[in-house]
Write a protein that holds these residues in place. Structure first.
Motif, PDB file in Angstrom:
ATOM      1  N   LEU A 141      -2.650 -12.857   9.713  1.00 31.05           N
ATOM      2  CA  LEU A 141      -3.047 -11.512   9.312  1.00 31.05           C
ATOM      3  C   LEU A 141      -1.808 -10.809   8.767  1.00 31.05           C
ATOM      4  CD1 LEU A 141      -5.121  -9.173   9.228  1.00 31.05           C
ATOM      5  CD2 LEU A 141      -4.413  -8.607  11.572  1.00 31.05           C
ATOM      6  N   MET A 142      -1.838 -10.506   7.476  1.00 28.64           N
ATOM      7  CA  MET A 142      -0.707  -9.859   6.814  1.00 28.64           C
ATOM      8  C   MET A 142      -0.921  -8.356   6.784  1.00 28.64           C
ATOM      9  SD  MET A 142       0.228 -12.545   3.734  1.00 28.64           S
ATOM     10  CE  MET A 142      -1.323 -12.363   2.832  1.00 28.64           C
ATOM     11  N   MET A 143      -0.188  -7.647   7.622  1.00 29.61           N
ATOM     12  CA  MET A 143      -0.301  -6.193   7.715  1.00 29.61           C
ATOM     13  C   MET A 143       0.441  -5.532   6.546  1.00 29.61           C
ATOM     14  SD  MET A 143      -2.061  -5.618  10.534  1.00 29.61           S
ATOM     15  CE  MET A 143      -1.648  -3.943  11.069  1.00 29.61           C
ATOM     16  N   GLY A 144      -0.161  -4.473   5.994  1.00 27.24           N
ATOM     17  CA  GLY A 144       0.488  -3.714   4.942  1.00 27.24           C
ATOM     18  C   GLY A 144       0.702  -4.475   3.649  1.00 27.24           C
ATOM     19  N   TYR A 145      -0.058  -5.543   3.438  1.00 29.29           N
ATOM     20  CA  TYR A 145       0.141  -6.403   2.273  1.00 29.29           C
ATOM     21  C   TYR A 145      -0.466  -5.795   1.002  1.00 29.29           C
ATOM     22  CZ  TYR A 145       0.096 -10.744  -0.485  1.00 29.29           C
ATOM     23  OH  TYR A 145       0.283 -11.696  -1.453  1.00 29.29           O
ATOM     24  N   PRO A 160      -5.563   6.121   3.079  1.00 31.77           N
ATOM     25  CA  PRO A 160      -4.480   6.309   2.109  1.00 31.77           C
ATOM     26  C   PRO A 160      -3.285   5.416   2.400  1.00 31.77           C
ATOM     27  CG  PRO A 160      -4.378   8.026   3.767  1.00 31.77           C
ATOM     28  CD  PRO A 160      -5.572   7.165   4.123  1.00 31.77           C
ATOM     29  N   LYS A 161      -3.406   4.523   3.392  1.00 31.86           N
ATOM     30  CA  LYS A 161      -2.273   3.695   3.792  1.00 31.86           C
ATOM     31  C   LYS A 161      -2.434   2.253   3.294  1.00 31.86           C
ATOM     32  CE  LYS A 161      -1.051   6.476   7.804  1.00 31.86           C
ATOM     33  NZ  LYS A 161      -0.670   6.484   9.240  1.00 31.86           N
ATOM     34  N   ARG A 162      -1.381   1.498   3.435  1.00 29.34           N
ATOM     35  CA  ARG A 162      -1.362   0.115   2.967  1.00 29.34           C
ATOM     36  C   ARG A 162      -2.318  -0.741   3.784  1.00 29.34           C
ATOM     37  NH1 ARG A 162       3.041  -1.276  -0.229  1.00 29.34           N
ATOM     38  NH2 ARG A 162       2.895  -3.427   0.547  1.00 29.34           N
ATOM     39  N   GLY A 163      -3.086  -1.589   3.097  1.00 30.51           N
ATOM     40  CA  GLY A 163      -4.107  -2.384   3.757  1.00 30.51           C
ATOM     41  C   GLY A 163      -3.629  -3.779   4.126  1.00 30.51           C
ATOM     42  N   CYS A 250       6.874  -3.527   3.376  1.00 32.03           N
ATOM     43  CA  CYS A 250       6.292  -4.758   3.910  1.00 32.03           C
ATOM     44  C   CYS A 250       7.311  -5.882   3.782  1.00 32.03           C
ATOM     45  CB  CYS A 250       5.013  -5.110   3.142  1.00 32.03           C
ATOM     46  SG  CYS A 250       4.161  -6.593   3.736  1.00 32.03           S
ATOM     47  N   HIS A 251       7.610  -6.540   4.911  1.00 34.26           N
ATOM     48  CA  HIS A 251       8.585  -7.626   4.936  1.00 34.26           C
ATOM     49  C   HIS A 251       7.940  -8.871   5.515  1.00 34.26           C
ATOM     50  CE1 HIS A 251      11.925  -4.616   4.577  1.00 34.26           C
ATOM     51  NE2 HIS A 251      11.058  -3.881   5.237  1.00 34.26           N
ATOM     52  N   GLN A 252       8.236 -10.005   4.922  1.00 36.33           N
ATOM     53  CA  GLN A 252       7.756 -11.284   5.447  1.00 36.33           C
ATOM     54  C   GLN A 252       8.915 -12.268   5.526  1.00 36.33           C
ATOM     55  OE1 GLN A 252       4.501 -12.402   2.843  1.00 36.33           O
ATOM     56  NE2 GLN A 252       3.092 -10.948   3.785  1.00 36.33           N
ATOM     57  N   LEU A 253       8.918 -13.053   6.576  1.00 32.58           N
ATOM     58  CA  LEU A 253       9.956 -14.038   6.829  1.00 32.58           C
ATOM     59  C   LEU A 253       9.303 -15.397   6.989  1.00 32.58           C
ATOM     60  CD1 LEU A 253      12.848 -14.971   7.669  1.00 32.58           C
ATOM     61  CD2 LEU A 253      12.264 -14.233   9.996  1.00 32.58           C
ATOM     62  N   PHE A 294       6.671  -4.213   9.166  1.00 29.88           N
ATOM     63  CA  PHE A 294       6.046  -3.266   8.247  1.00 29.88           C
ATOM     64  C   PHE A 294       6.324  -1.849   8.725  1.00 29.88           C
ATOM     65  CE2 PHE A 294       3.099  -5.187  11.240  1.00 29.88           C
ATOM     66  CZ  PHE A 294       2.621  -4.103  11.954  1.00 29.88           C
ATOM     67  N   ASP A 295       6.296  -0.940   7.783  1.00 35.40           N
ATOM     68  CA  ASP A 295       6.522   0.472   8.092  1.00 35.40           C
ATOM     69  C   ASP A 295       5.228   1.047   8.669  1.00 35.40           C
ATOM     70  OD1 ASP A 295       6.977   3.180   8.192  1.00 35.40           O
ATOM     71  OD2 ASP A 295       7.671   3.367   6.118  1.00 35.40           O
ATOM     72  N   PRO A 296       5.195   1.393   9.964  1.00 36.98           N
ATOM     73  CA  PRO A 296       3.943   1.882  10.552  1.00 36.98           C
ATOM     74  C   PRO A 296       3.452   3.187   9.943  1.00 36.98           C
ATOM     75  CG  PRO A 296       5.777   2.134  12.092  1.00 36.98           C
ATOM     76  CD  PRO A 296       6.280   1.310  10.956  1.00 36.98           C
ATOM     77  N   ALA A 297       4.372   3.988   9.412  1.00 31.36           N
ATOM     78  CA  ALA A 297       3.964   5.260   8.816  1.00 31.36           C
ATOM     79  C   ALA A 297       3.187   5.051   7.522  1.00 31.36           C
ATOM     80  CB  ALA A 297       5.190   6.129   8.549  1.00 31.36           C
ATOM     81  N   GLN A 298       3.403   3.908   6.850  1.00 31.22           N
ATOM     82  CA  GLN A 298       2.729   3.645   5.577  1.00 31.22           C
ATOM     83  C   GLN A 298       1.618   2.606   5.702  1.00 31.22           C
ATOM     84  OE1 GLN A 298       5.278   3.246   2.037  1.00 31.22           O
ATOM     85  NE2 GLN A 298       7.053   3.551   3.360  1.00 31.22           N
ATOM     86  N   THR A 299       1.400   2.084   6.906  1.00 28.05           N
ATOM     87  CA  THR A 299       0.495   0.954   7.095  1.00 28.05           C
ATOM     88  C   THR A 299      -0.737   1.338   7.895  1.00 28.05           C
ATOM     89  OG1 THR A 299       2.378  -0.569   7.082  1.00 28.05           O
ATOM     90  CG2 THR A 299       0.325  -1.393   8.026  1.00 28.05           C
TER      91      THR A 299
END
Length: 321
Positions: A141-145, A160-163, A250-253, A294-299
């Motif tokens: 599950l990719m949060m804020g993608y 209004p936030k990242r899905g 959004c960051h992925q490693l 991920f940035d919780p304020a934008q996600t």
């Protein structure tokens, strides 16, 4: 080409000559908001279609391109393809065109020698999520993608936030057995996913990293994504990971499960606030373990997941696991 299902409809494998038509189709559906920049750049798209890093299937209605789906090759050593970049013109929706394009693309994926594929249903589409697990297995599950600004068919929610998007793996043919290493914290989770996918894996105990860490960083300002692909986990992994952090929301490693230092790498990453994102079988020279921040304020922190695996993954991610 597959047989047409509606008068005036045809399904075709696209060539570099179709680049302008593909871009026009994306513009009609998404305006300028689609997150993958290559579908707005004629030169880049033409080159990708020429060198087959992108293989596209198009749906035509009376000669006009009204649907698109692509197979993307990110690593020549991968046994798993990435399918997506689906777009259907409003005039062609509800006709089943997307499913016919998908069938043609799956056939092409097999011809290219891939043993499976991953795709990323958005959590804004409950029907797509349910459909995806009829023959596939949710492995992440990719949060804020999905950027909040995305118009068209992707963002149907009012948020209004990242899905978010799920990761779904679908096996096409028998996969070769692999030996690798699993971090202890995710041993049960990935072992269960491996069994559910019907894949043969022999997991071993890792060891301490050695040498220097080697990473490659992919960054997309349009998507708001930074992805770190780790080619080797070294003694300096924690320092390298700290230095690689960016300002993207959004960051992925990505970590190779063939690297014996993965247990230490995951321990370091969790200390820095990374959490589980997904397991991608055969996505590179070996399976990939993907972590995320991920940035919780934008996600959107409570995306509309509907299937049991994704619901459990969301609960774990919310708990920082």
């Amino acid at each position: 080409m597959v047989a047409q299902s509606n008068p005036g409809e045809s399904i075709k494998r696209l060539t570099p000559a179709h680049a302008e038509s593909i871009i026009a189709c994306f513009h009609r559906v998404y305006g300028d908001s689609y997150a993958n920049e290559i579908y707005y750049d004629r030169a880049l798209l033409t080159q990708a279609l020429t060198d087959a890093s992108i293989r596209s299937i198009g749906g035509f209605l009376d000669g006009k391109l009204v649907g698109h789906m692509a197979m993307t090759t990110r690593d020549p050593q991968a046994g798993t393809a990435e399918l997506g970049n689906t777009v259907v013109d409003p005039d062609a929706r509800g006709t089943g065109l997307a499913w016919r394009i998908a069938a043609a693309l799956t056939e092409w994926t097999l011809e290219c020698g891939y043993t499976g594929y991953v795709h990323y249903p958005t959590t804004d589409h409950h029907i797509m999520q349910r459909q995806s697990v009829k023959s596939g297995i949710e492995t992440g599950l990719m949060m804020g993608y999905i950027p909040a600004e995305t118009d068209g068919q992707v963002r149907e929610s009012a948020s209004p936030k990242r899905g978010a998007a799920t990761i779904v793996y679908e096996q096409l043919t028998q996969n070769d057995p692999k030996e690798g290493y699993l971090p202890s914290v995710y041993f049960d989770r990935i072992s269960n996913m491996t069994e559910a996918c019907g894949l043969s894996r022999q997991w071993e105990e890792g060891r301490q990293p050695d040498g220097k860490t080697v990473v490659e960083i992919y960054e997309s300002n349009r998507r708001g994504l930074s992805r770190i692909h780790t080619k080797h986990i070294g003694e300096d992994f924690l320092k390298t990971l700290n230095a690689a952090d960016t300002r993207q929301p959004c960051h992925q490693l990505d970590l190779l499960l063939s690297d014996p230092g993965i247990d230490q790498a995951v321990t370091n990453a969790l200390e820095l606030g990374w959490v589980f994102c997904g397991w991608l079988p055969g996505f590179s020279s070996h399976d990939i373990l993907r972590l995320q921040k991920f940035d919780p304020a934008q996600t959107e922190l409570n995306p509309g997941v509907v299937n049991p695996t994704a619901i459990q993954l969301l609960n774990d991610i919310q708990q920082g696991l």
